[in-house]
Design an enzyme around this catalytic site. Structure first.
Site, PDB file in Angstrom:
ATOM      1  N   HIS A   1      25.951  41.710  36.786  1.00 26.76           N
ATOM      2  CA  HIS A   1      26.209  42.439  38.055  1.00 26.76           C
ATOM      3  C   HIS A   1      27.304  41.832  38.718  1.00 26.76           C
ATOM      4  O   HIS A   1      27.506  40.515  39.025  1.00 26.76           O
ATOM      5  CB  HIS A   1      25.098  42.493  38.869  1.00 26.76           C
ATOM      6  CG  HIS A   1      24.982  42.939  40.321  1.00 26.76           C
ATOM      7  ND1 HIS A   1      24.927  42.157  41.278  1.00 26.76           N
ATOM      8  CD2 HIS A   1      25.464  44.433  40.801  1.00 26.76           C
ATOM      9  CE1 HIS A   1      25.264  42.706  42.480  1.00 26.76           C
ATOM     10  NE2 HIS A   1      25.291  44.048  42.010  1.00 26.76           N
ATOM     11  N   SER A   2      28.194  42.677  39.365  1.00 23.80           N
ATOM     12  CA  SER A   2      29.086  42.180  40.570  1.00 23.80           C
ATOM     13  C   SER A   2      30.023  41.200  39.712  1.00 23.80           C
ATOM     14  O   SER A   2      30.678  41.567  38.815  1.00 23.80           O
ATOM     15  CB  SER A   2      28.585  41.273  41.685  1.00 23.80           C
ATOM     16  OG  SER A   2      29.306  41.256  42.718  1.00 23.80           O
ATOM     17  N   LEU A   3      30.228  39.896  40.287  1.00 26.00           N
ATOM     18  CA  LEU A   3      31.261  38.835  39.627  1.00 26.00           C
ATOM     19  C   LEU A   3      30.646  38.472  38.402  1.00 26.00           C
ATOM     20  O   LEU A   3      31.482  38.490  37.387  1.00 26.00           O
ATOM     21  CB  LEU A   3      31.472  37.755  40.526  1.00 26.00           C
ATOM     22  CG  LEU A   3      32.389  36.797  40.141  1.00 26.00           C
ATOM     23  CD1 LEU A   3      33.676  37.537  39.797  1.00 26.00           C
ATOM     24  CD2 LEU A   3      32.494  35.792  40.933  1.00 26.00           C
TER      25      LEU A   3
ATOM     26  N   HIS B   1      26.145  47.655  47.352  1.00 28.10           N
ATOM     27  CA  HIS B   1      26.703  47.050  46.290  1.00 28.10           C
ATOM     28  C   HIS B   1      25.419  46.099  45.369  1.00 28.10           C
ATOM     29  O   HIS B   1      25.408  45.657  44.488  1.00 28.10           O
ATOM     30  CB  HIS B   1      27.831  46.352  46.718  1.00 28.10           C
ATOM     31  CG  HIS B   1      28.234  44.899  45.801  1.00 28.10           C
ATOM     32  ND1 HIS B   1      28.944  45.460  44.561  1.00 28.10           N
ATOM     33  CD2 HIS B   1      28.312  43.678  45.646  1.00 28.10           C
ATOM     34  CE1 HIS B   1      29.340  44.593  43.676  1.00 28.10           C
ATOM     35  NE2 HIS B   1      28.692  43.303  44.132  1.00 28.10           N
TER      36      HIS B   1
END
EC number: 3.1.1.3
Length: 647
Positions: free
Chosen positions: A322-324, A432
């Protein structure tokens, strides 16, 4: 003469020894044709027998694609690798499958959630990858490509097209299970199992706070250990890490996710190199040289992957994040050729190009998003500015934090939920979070969106990138400018009022340049009967005298302004005001003389260079006021009388 029957029987019998020998020779020839032909080929060669025979091996048949299957995953291990504060830290915690309770950590309005057995389906996924994908082989190639500034060129024989058992991205339950694997989880064990060091022993004196820095991997395995899932979660994500932000993560992320080292953007961006040579013109060779320091998140991900695959050498590996952590998952999938599913991942095509990852023949090294068979699927929604690549404006959260998130392209395929059009969401950074995605997007939609290939996407389209030989130099010069001003202000207040001081004395000293004409002006106003909105009787005399003297030099002029208030107003201002301005003579031998005006009648005040009425000037009644209230009414006259309203 023999009977007829006897003659017929003897006709089929051979009585000659020569005929028997011939039959035996023919039998031997039939049994051993090739050796005899070779032996007697010098006499009568046979063209059909001596033809060359193709001895090349028969190509193996392509393996059958794996059949769809059901998997039940449980959490087996948690790996933690430090990044910036503790880069050498690498620890592991084993999770007993029977006694452990796995919980999803609480996040804002979302409470804790217990994670049990997670179910997922597999389906065939086609991936073009290296034939030898061992970390001991791939890692040196990646390191060499990063130092050289371009991807390694390998022969077509080094690549293979495989059908592997990957996650079924059309199944809703599979997508939710993978998202839970990518979320932040923690384990409660009855025996209180502690972390153990995987690599070099960690300094125990620095054992406080290490869990807040690094990249964490949750390893899930199915019942037969044939398929494992590595869920990457950044515990100190470089985009939204709050108080834990350091300079190093801004340097690395702005090198990878910005067009030209965070230059020519909002003033909040943290610039990490000086490679811009003009307006939206960037020296890409300069950027590559700045990238030689390896990104620590990517390095931590590779070391974590190497340890997990060593523990499960024959297992099929899936990577989620997830995300980075999703961006790092995709980069690991491109490096080692494994299926990848990400959630709200930062667009990673730009860093994939700059890392110098191996690419198959025929692919564009400057556009990794044009590779079709990568096995990567990026799931997100339209209200997330990080996922869609718009978190780079002057007021964006990423920009305020100093991060230049300019990349907009994903490798592989994008699976996009249109939450803006379907649910009416507004674009914001609050959407997010992984818990928002799981609860309000993945579980709310009935179907998974179609995953599309987007090779037309381009990063940094308004930038002109060019290569150089590294000999260009950039020189920036500036001339220092110093401006100084000395100003002196002296103020003494004797009668304060509501808005400022009712009597004010100001002295200002500065530098001035004289001209050929000077005109001093004296204005004197005396009020005997003040009213509510001004003075009822007002006498003003203005006298101006001009003296013209040609002076060609620069002189110093001192200006003195004095104001004395004898009759302050009831609410603001002063009813009698005398202002005197004296302009001093320049610092030359020429002196200016002010000529006094002739005497005027008694109804007009006599002008003078400086006019200051005596203290306690009498009013129309002839009495002098010795003291006034704060709002201007006289409270004490000479002679001992009480306050008098003089309106």
């Amino acid at each position: 003469m023999l009977p007829s029957g006897k003659r017929k029987a003897d006709a089929f019998s051979c009585t000659s020894a020569a005929r028997v020998t011939a039959k035996l020779a023919l039998s031997f020839l039939a049994l051993s044709t090739t050796p005899l032909v070779n032996a007697f080929s010098y006499e009568e060669p046979n063209a059909q027998i001596v033809l060359p025979i193709d001895a090349s091996p028969i190509k193996p048949l392509l393996p059958e694609p794996p059949a769809p299957a059901e998997h039940k995953f449980t959490l087996r291990h948690i790996y933690h690798h430090g990044t910036y504060e503790h880069p050498t830290l690498h620890r592991k915690k084993d999770v007993p499958a029977q006694n452990a309770d796995v919980w999803l950590a609480a996040d804002d309005e979302y409470g804790q959630e217990r994670i049990g057995t997670l179910k997922a389906r597999s389906s065939p996924v086609r991936i073009q990858r290296l034939a030898d994908r061992r970390p001991s082989v791939v890692d040196p190639m990646v390191a060499y490509a990063r130092q050289q500034g371009y991807a390694s060129v390998l022969s077509p024989e080094a690549w293979t097209m495989d059908e592997v058992a990957g996650p079924d991205i059309t199944d809703k339950d599979t997508i939710i299970s993978l998202a839970l694997m990518a979320a932040d989880a923690y384990v409660q064990t009855p025996d209180g199992a502690d972390w153990e060091d995987v690599g070099a022993p960690f300094n125990r004196s620095l054992d406080f706070g290490w869990e807040g820095d690094g990249l964490r991997g949750h390893v899930f395995a199915d019942e037969t250990n044939s398929t494992i899932v590595i869920g990457l979660k950044g515990t100190s994500v470089a985009v939204f890490d709050g108080d834990g932000t350091t300079t190093n993560d801004k340097v690395n992320d702005n090198l990878f996710f910005s067009c030209c080292c965070a230059q020519q953007g909002p003033w909040t961006w943290h610039q990490v190199c000086d490679c811009a040579t003009g307006t939206y013109s960037c020296n890409n060779t300069c950027v590559v040289q700045a990238l030689r320091q390896e990104n620590r998140y990517y390095q931590a991900g590779r070391e974590l992957y190497a340890n997990v695959t060593e523990l499960y050498p024959d297992a099929n590996v899936w990577i989620v994040g997830h995300s980075l952590g999703g961006a790092m998952s995709s980069l690991l999938g491109l490096t080692y050729g494994d299926p990848v599913v990400t959630f709200e991942a930062v667009p990673e095509a730009l860093p994939a190009k700059r890392l110098g990852l191996p690419i198959p023949p025929g692919s564009d090294p400057d556009a990794p998003q044009t590779r079709e068979y990568t096995g990567a699927f990026h799931i997100g929604h339209t209200a997330d500015p990080v996922y869609v690549g718009t978190c780079n404006g002057a007021t964006a959260t990423c920009a305020i934090g100093g991060y230049a998130m300019e990349s907009a392209c994903h490798t592989g395929r994008e699976c996009v939920y249109d939450t803006v059009g379907d649910l009416g969401w507004r674009v914001g950074i609050g959407t997010h979070k992984i818990r928002v995605v799981i609860s309000d997007v993945l579980r709310k939609y009935e179907k998974v969106p179609e995953c599309k290939f987007t090779p037309e996407c381009r990063d940094c389209g308004n930038w002109k990138m060019y290569e150089s030989n590294g000999t260009e130099t950039t020189t920036t010069s500036s001339t220092p400018t110093s401006t100084s001003m000395t100003r002196t202000r002296t103020e003494t207040c004797k009668t304060p009022g509501w808005w400022g001081c009712l009597d004010e004395t100001t002295t200002t000293t500065g530098m001035a340049t004289t001209t050929t004409s000077e005109m001093p002006t004296t204005s004197t106003t005396t009020c005997h009967t003040p009213g509510w909105f001004g003075c009822k009787d007002k006498t003003t005399t203005s006298t101006a005298s001009t003296t013209t003297t040609p002076i060609a030099t620069t002189a110093t002029t001192t200006t003195t302004s004095s104001t004395t208030c004898l009759t302050p107003g009831k609410f603001w201002g002063c009813y009698d005001k005398t202002a005197t301005t004296d302009i001093g003579s320049p610092s030359t031998s020429t002196e200016l003389t002010i000529t006094s005006a002739p005497a005027l009648p008694s109804s007009v005040l006599t002008p003078s260079a400086t006019a200051t009425p005596p203290e306690g000037q009498p009013d129309d009644s002839g009495k002098r006021c010795r003291g006034r209230t704060w709002y201007g009414v006289c409270k004490d006259y000479e002679g001992g009388e009480g306050p008098v309203n003089d309106l």
